[in-house]
Design an enzyme around this catalytic site. Sequence first.
Site, PDB file in Angstrom:
ATOM      1  N   SER A 121      77.738  22.438  77.451  1.00  0.00           N
ATOM      2  CA  SER A 121      77.690  22.966  78.809  1.00  0.00           C
ATOM      3  C   SER A 121      78.568  22.135  79.731  1.00  0.00           C
ATOM      4  O   SER A 121      78.723  20.919  79.538  1.00  0.00           O
ATOM      5  CB  SER A 121      76.236  22.899  79.275  1.00  0.00           C
ATOM      6  OG  SER A 121      76.154  22.953  80.673  1.00  0.00           O
ATOM      7  N   TYR A 145      68.708  18.051  81.362  1.00  0.00           N
ATOM      8  CA  TYR A 145      69.334  19.117  80.562  1.00  0.00           C
ATOM      9  C   TYR A 145      70.758  18.721  80.154  1.00  0.00           C
ATOM     10  O   TYR A 145      71.131  18.795  78.984  1.00  0.00           O
ATOM     11  CB  TYR A 145      69.353  20.431  81.374  1.00  0.00           C
ATOM     12  CG  TYR A 145      70.220  21.487  80.749  1.00  0.00           C
ATOM     13  CD1 TYR A 145      69.854  22.086  79.550  1.00  0.00           C
ATOM     14  CD2 TYR A 145      71.435  21.877  81.355  1.00  0.00           C
ATOM     15  CE1 TYR A 145      70.674  23.050  78.964  1.00  0.00           C
ATOM     16  CE2 TYR A 145      72.238  22.829  80.777  1.00  0.00           C
ATOM     17  CZ  TYR A 145      71.860  23.419  79.579  1.00  0.00           C
ATOM     18  OH  TYR A 145      72.667  24.355  78.999  1.00  0.00           O
ATOM     19  N   LYS A 149      72.644  17.751  76.273  1.00  0.00           N
ATOM     20  CA  LYS A 149      73.884  18.303  75.703  1.00  0.00           C
ATOM     21  C   LYS A 149      74.867  17.166  75.363  1.00  0.00           C
ATOM     22  O   LYS A 149      75.494  17.171  74.301  1.00  0.00           O
ATOM     23  CB  LYS A 149      74.521  19.289  76.692  1.00  0.00           C
ATOM     24  CG  LYS A 149      73.676  20.535  76.958  1.00  0.00           C
ATOM     25  CD  LYS A 149      73.555  21.394  75.723  1.00  0.00           C
ATOM     26  CE  LYS A 149      72.691  22.615  75.948  1.00  0.00           C
ATOM     27  NZ  LYS A 149      72.466  23.405  74.741  1.00  0.00           N
TER      28      LYS A 149
HETATM   29  N1  LIG Z   1      73.542  30.729  80.176  1.00  0.00           N
HETATM   30  C1  LIG Z   1      74.443  29.816  80.568  1.00  0.00           C
HETATM   31  O1  LIG Z   1      75.106  29.969  81.624  1.00  0.00           O
HETATM   32  C2  LIG Z   1      74.699  28.581  79.717  1.00  0.00           C
HETATM   33  C3  LIG Z   1      75.659  27.662  80.165  1.00  0.00           C
HETATM   34  C4  LIG Z   1      75.919  26.544  79.374  1.00  0.00           C
HETATM   35  C5  LIG Z   1      75.248  26.370  78.172  1.00  0.00           C
HETATM   36  N2  LIG Z   1      74.296  27.260  77.778  1.00  0.00           N
HETATM   37  C6  LIG Z   1      73.620  27.018  76.489  1.00  0.00           C
HETATM   38  O2  LIG Z   1      73.736  28.188  75.694  1.00  0.00           O
HETATM   39  C7  LIG Z   1      72.608  28.326  74.844  1.00  0.00           C
HETATM   40  C8  LIG Z   1      72.033  29.715  74.998  1.00  0.00           C
HETATM   41  O3  LIG Z   1      71.696  29.919  76.368  1.00  0.00           O
HETATM   42  P1  LIG Z   1      71.058  31.291  76.881  1.00  0.00           P
HETATM   43  O4  LIG Z   1      71.433  31.429  78.312  1.00  0.00           O
HETATM   44  O5  LIG Z   1      71.379  32.379  75.927  1.00  0.00           O
HETATM   45  O6  LIG Z   1      69.497  30.919  76.815  1.00  0.00           O
HETATM   46  P2  LIG Z   1      68.252  31.744  76.226  1.00  0.00           P
HETATM   47  O7  LIG Z   1      67.040  31.019  76.706  1.00  0.00           O
HETATM   48  O8  LIG Z   1      68.381  33.189  76.548  1.00  0.00           O
HETATM   49  O9  LIG Z   1      68.430  31.553  74.656  1.00  0.00           O
HETATM   50  C9  LIG Z   1      67.948  30.435  73.951  1.00  0.00           C
HETATM   51  C10 LIG Z   1      67.190  30.949  72.744  1.00  0.00           C
HETATM   52  O10 LIG Z   1      66.739  29.820  71.981  1.00  0.00           O
HETATM   53  C11 LIG Z   1      65.397  30.035  71.593  1.00  0.00           C
HETATM   54  N3  LIG Z   1      64.783  28.712  71.416  1.00  0.00           N
HETATM   55  C12 LIG Z   1      64.621  27.731  72.336  1.00  0.00           C
HETATM   56  N4  LIG Z   1      64.021  26.660  71.785  1.00  0.00           N
HETATM   57  C13 LIG Z   1      63.823  26.944  70.472  1.00  0.00           C
HETATM   58  C14 LIG Z   1      63.243  26.244  69.382  1.00  0.00           C
HETATM   59  N5  LIG Z   1      62.706  25.032  69.534  1.00  0.00           N
HETATM   60  N6  LIG Z   1      63.219  26.845  68.167  1.00  0.00           N
HETATM   61  C15 LIG Z   1      63.728  28.083  67.995  1.00  0.00           C
HETATM   62  N7  LIG Z   1      64.274  28.809  68.991  1.00  0.00           N
HETATM   63  C16 LIG Z   1      64.308  28.252  70.226  1.00  0.00           C
HETATM   64  C17 LIG Z   1      64.782  30.856  72.714  1.00  0.00           C
HETATM   65  O11 LIG Z   1      63.639  31.611  72.315  1.00  0.00           O
HETATM   66  C18 LIG Z   1      65.951  31.771  73.106  1.00  0.00           C
HETATM   67  O12 LIG Z   1      65.968  32.982  72.379  1.00  0.00           O
HETATM   68  C19 LIG Z   1      71.655  27.195  75.218  1.00  0.00           C
HETATM   69  O13 LIG Z   1      71.848  26.123  74.308  1.00  0.00           O
HETATM   70  C20 LIG Z   1      72.115  26.801  76.609  1.00  0.00           C
HETATM   71  O14 LIG Z   1      71.813  25.468  76.886  1.00  0.00           O
HETATM   72  C21 LIG Z   1      74.002  28.371  78.521  1.00  0.00           C
END
Ligand SMILES: NC(=O)c1ccc[n+]([C@@H]2O[C@H](COP(=O)([O-])OP(=O)(O)OC[C@H]3O[C@@H](n4cnc5c(N)ncnc54)[C@H](O)[C@@H]3O)[C@@H](O)[C@H]2O)c1
Length: 331
Positions: A121, A145, A149
């Site tokens: 991120s 958070y 990362k």
């Molecule tokens: N959305 C953004 O703008 C953004 C920006 C930078 C980084 N990210 C990273 O991208 C990734 C996905 O983000 P997102 O927005 O799709 O989030 P999200 O919450 O929609 O997806 C994360 C998924 O991981 C699953 N999960 C979490 N902990 C778990 C565990 N211990 N075991 C099994 N499954 C687990 C959740 O149920 C969920 O389906 C994350 O790592 C997040 O940190 C997102």
Amino acid sequence: MPETITKVLVTGGAGYIGSHVVKLLGNRGYQVATLDNLFTGFRDAVKFGEFYQADLLDKDSLRAVIAKEQPAAVIHFAALSVVPDSVARPLVYYRNNVLGTVNLLEVLQEFGVNNFIFSSSASVYGISDKIPVAEDSRLAPINPYGHTKAMMEQVMADLARVTAFKYIALRYFNVAGADPQGELGERKPTATHLVTLATRAAAGRIPRLEVYGTDYPTPDGTCLRDYIHVSDLAEAHLAALEYLLGGGESDVFNVGYGRGYSVLEVVETVRQVTGQDFMVVRTGRRPGDPPALVADVAKSRALLNFPLRHDNLEIIVRTAWEWEQKLSVET
Ligand SMILES: NC(=O)c1ccc[n+]([C@@H]2O[C@H](COP(=O)([O-])OP(=O)(O)OC[C@H]3O[C@@H](n4cnc5c(N)ncnc54)[C@H](O)[C@@H]3O)[C@@H](O)[C@H]2O)c1
């Protein structure tokens, strides 16, 4: 399309970004399986392949999935990702994101799975004074958070130094928009991202949109962010996967469009695209919000070179709005 069918395991594939990547992999002829504990994900968002409800914190269930699937590569999205929540509950975030990823890496080592794509991120940069910010900038996260990362990037670099493990860390900027075919989008009630909240306000699902800070040193005083469409981000994962499987070395890439929009520009675009007015409340700055965060994309353009089909704020907002209206009908 791969010449022989490649099996890819996607953790967090029932979530917002992961579900778009599962769909893309399935459409491009990859064999895909998803592992997710459904904490913030949705089973019906997984459009291709096997689904395993399993938790990163349960190593035995990870072993069972890896033994059965024997993937060539893992794309690891599963994480908790709400910044203020990470400030309030740091141990929950370090346990889930750091310990969970270490568990996964240990099991992958046991089974000799060495290709790994990681969701990092822009939060690893903290408050950057460089705009745009390049991959070799100093990492200085300002919340738990972001620290999770940055820590995992360090763990992966250390592991790659002494084993056959190879990884690509993709540092996403602000991910927004929804599947242009209307099948997938952001559904988390806890979502904190501007485009999602503004389209929810336009749909009347939340009463108002709060704008944090109007006195930043930016053209209109509100924060500038680099918004990337989730389907283009999905393509970046496919490109990273093919880069690794094609012999590329471990590396770290920014993923954004390299252009910033202010909060008020996004609000105005949401009003125009949706035709809806909604209440906007201007409040004070939130601690820790950098005035501007824009990706230097030269490295990812040169080495990953994935297609950018939705590099347009109106398209981002339109797809998010179509998805929001669909959710409003269904719920
Ligand atoms: N959305 C953004 O703008 C953004 C920006 C930078 C980084 N990210 C990273 O991208 C990734 C996905 O983000 P997102 O927005 O799709 O989030 P999200 O919450 O929609 O997806 C994360 C998924 O991981 C699953 N999960 C979490 N902990 C778990 C565990 N211990 N075991 C099994 N499954 C687990 C959740 O149920 C969920 O389906 C994350 O790592 C997040 O940190 C997102």
